[in-house]
Motif scaffolding. Sequence first.
Motif, PDB file in Angstrom:
ATOM      1  N   PRO A 147     -12.997  31.773 -53.714  1.00 29.43           N
ATOM      2  CA  PRO A 147     -14.365  32.037 -53.260  1.00 29.43           C
ATOM      3  C   PRO A 147     -14.666  33.534 -53.235  1.00 29.43           C
ATOM      4  O   PRO A 147     -13.784  34.353 -52.967  1.00 29.43           O
ATOM      5  CB  PRO A 147     -14.389  31.449 -51.844  1.00 29.43           C
ATOM      6  CG  PRO A 147     -12.965  31.478 -51.398  1.00 29.43           C
ATOM      7  CD  PRO A 147     -12.139  31.276 -52.648  1.00 29.43           C
ATOM      8  N   THR A 148     -15.904  33.867 -53.539  1.00 22.90           N
ATOM      9  CA  THR A 148     -16.348  35.251 -53.435  1.00 22.90           C
ATOM     10  C   THR A 148     -16.859  35.489 -52.021  1.00 22.90           C
ATOM     11  O   THR A 148     -16.991  34.550 -51.233  1.00 22.90           O
ATOM     12  CB  THR A 148     -17.465  35.539 -54.451  1.00 22.90           C
ATOM     13  OG1 THR A 148     -18.556  34.655 -54.188  1.00 22.90           O
ATOM     14  CG2 THR A 148     -16.976  35.337 -55.881  1.00 22.90           C
ATOM     15  N   LEU A 149     -17.150  36.731 -51.704  1.00 20.53           N
ATOM     16  CA  LEU A 149     -17.699  37.028 -50.384  1.00 20.53           C
ATOM     17  C   LEU A 149     -19.064  36.375 -50.226  1.00 20.53           C
ATOM     18  O   LEU A 149     -19.853  36.321 -51.172  1.00 20.53           O
ATOM     19  CB  LEU A 149     -17.863  38.540 -50.204  1.00 20.53           C
ATOM     20  CG  LEU A 149     -16.598  39.381 -50.131  1.00 20.53           C
ATOM     21  CD1 LEU A 149     -16.966  40.853 -49.995  1.00 20.53           C
ATOM     22  CD2 LEU A 149     -15.712  38.955 -48.983  1.00 20.53           C
ATOM     23  N   THR A 150     -19.332  35.914 -49.032  1.00 19.80           N
ATOM     24  CA  THR A 150     -20.667  35.388 -48.739  1.00 19.80           C
ATOM     25  C   THR A 150     -21.615  36.571 -48.587  1.00 19.80           C
ATOM     26  O   THR A 150     -21.182  37.727 -48.455  1.00 19.80           O
ATOM     27  CB  THR A 150     -20.661  34.578 -47.434  1.00 19.80           C
ATOM     28  OG1 THR A 150     -20.350  35.474 -46.350  1.00 19.80           O
ATOM     29  CG2 THR A 150     -19.652  33.434 -47.482  1.00 19.80           C
ATOM     30  N   ASP A 151     -22.904  36.308 -48.578  1.00 20.67           N
ATOM     31  CA  ASP A 151     -23.879  37.379 -48.371  1.00 20.67           C
ATOM     32  C   ASP A 151     -23.649  38.067 -47.028  1.00 20.67           C
ATOM     33  O   ASP A 151     -23.765  39.285 -46.917  1.00 20.67           O
ATOM     34  CB  ASP A 151     -25.305  36.835 -48.456  1.00 20.67           C
ATOM     35  CG  ASP A 151     -25.701  36.476 -49.884  1.00 20.67           C
ATOM     36  OD1 ASP A 151     -25.042  36.946 -50.835  1.00 20.67           O
ATOM     37  OD2 ASP A 151     -26.680  35.722 -50.048  1.00 20.67           O
ATOM     38  N   ALA A 152     -23.294  37.294 -46.001  1.00 20.46           N
ATOM     39  CA  ALA A 152     -23.034  37.866 -44.676  1.00 20.46           C
ATOM     40  C   ALA A 152     -21.798  38.765 -44.701  1.00 20.46           C
ATOM     41  O   ALA A 152     -21.794  39.848 -44.115  1.00 20.46           O
ATOM     42  CB  ALA A 152     -22.862  36.756 -43.648  1.00 20.46           C
ATOM     43  N   GLU A 153     -20.739  38.324 -45.391  1.00 16.00           N
ATOM     44  CA  GLU A 153     -19.526  39.146 -45.500  1.00 16.00           C
ATOM     45  C   GLU A 153     -19.814  40.421 -46.289  1.00 16.00           C
ATOM     46  O   GLU A 153     -19.336  41.502 -45.939  1.00 16.00           O
ATOM     47  CB  GLU A 153     -18.406  38.349 -46.173  1.00 16.00           C
ATOM     48  CG  GLU A 153     -17.859  37.226 -45.317  1.00 16.00           C
ATOM     49  CD  GLU A 153     -16.955  36.280 -46.086  1.00 16.00           C
ATOM     50  OE1 GLU A 153     -16.001  35.765 -45.459  1.00 16.00           O
ATOM     51  OE2 GLU A 153     -17.181  36.049 -47.299  1.00 16.00           O
TER      52      GLU A 153
ATOM     53  N   LYS B  33     -21.677  38.343 -57.903  1.00 21.53           N
ATOM     54  CA  LYS B  33     -22.063  39.633 -57.332  1.00 21.53           C
ATOM     55  C   LYS B  33     -20.847  40.547 -57.311  1.00 21.53           C
ATOM     56  O   LYS B  33     -19.745  40.120 -56.980  1.00 21.53           O
ATOM     57  CB  LYS B  33     -22.622  39.447 -55.928  1.00 21.53           C
ATOM     58  CG  LYS B  33     -23.916  38.677 -55.917  1.00 21.53           C
ATOM     59  CD  LYS B  33     -24.418  38.464 -54.511  1.00 21.53           C
ATOM     60  CE  LYS B  33     -25.694  37.641 -54.531  1.00 21.53           C
ATOM     61  NZ  LYS B  33     -26.157  37.323 -53.185  1.00 21.53           N
TER      62      LYS B  33
END
Length: 89
Positions: A18-24, A45
């Motif tokens: 998984p990539t970083l979430t927008d919050a992370e 992203k």
Amino acid sequence: MSTELTQMKCVPCRGGEPTLTDAEMADVLPSVRDWSVVERGDGIKRLERIFKFKNFAEALSFADGVGQIAEEEGHHPAILTEWGRVTVT
């Protein structure tokens, strides 16, 4: 972030992770001043920064240094070297 980024080791991305979430990502961005989030049409992203130099030789020397650190970390960014600038993505 509770740990300084300069003290952390890169964990290379592997397919399916998984990539970083927008919050992370929003949490990390203040720690990486002058970097921006870009998306290159593949839906992924990435962080990107343009470094500016007086000439091509300085840009090339910097790109070589980035490459050496990237190899040590097992992390291989895209590095575009041009006259007076290096883009790292």
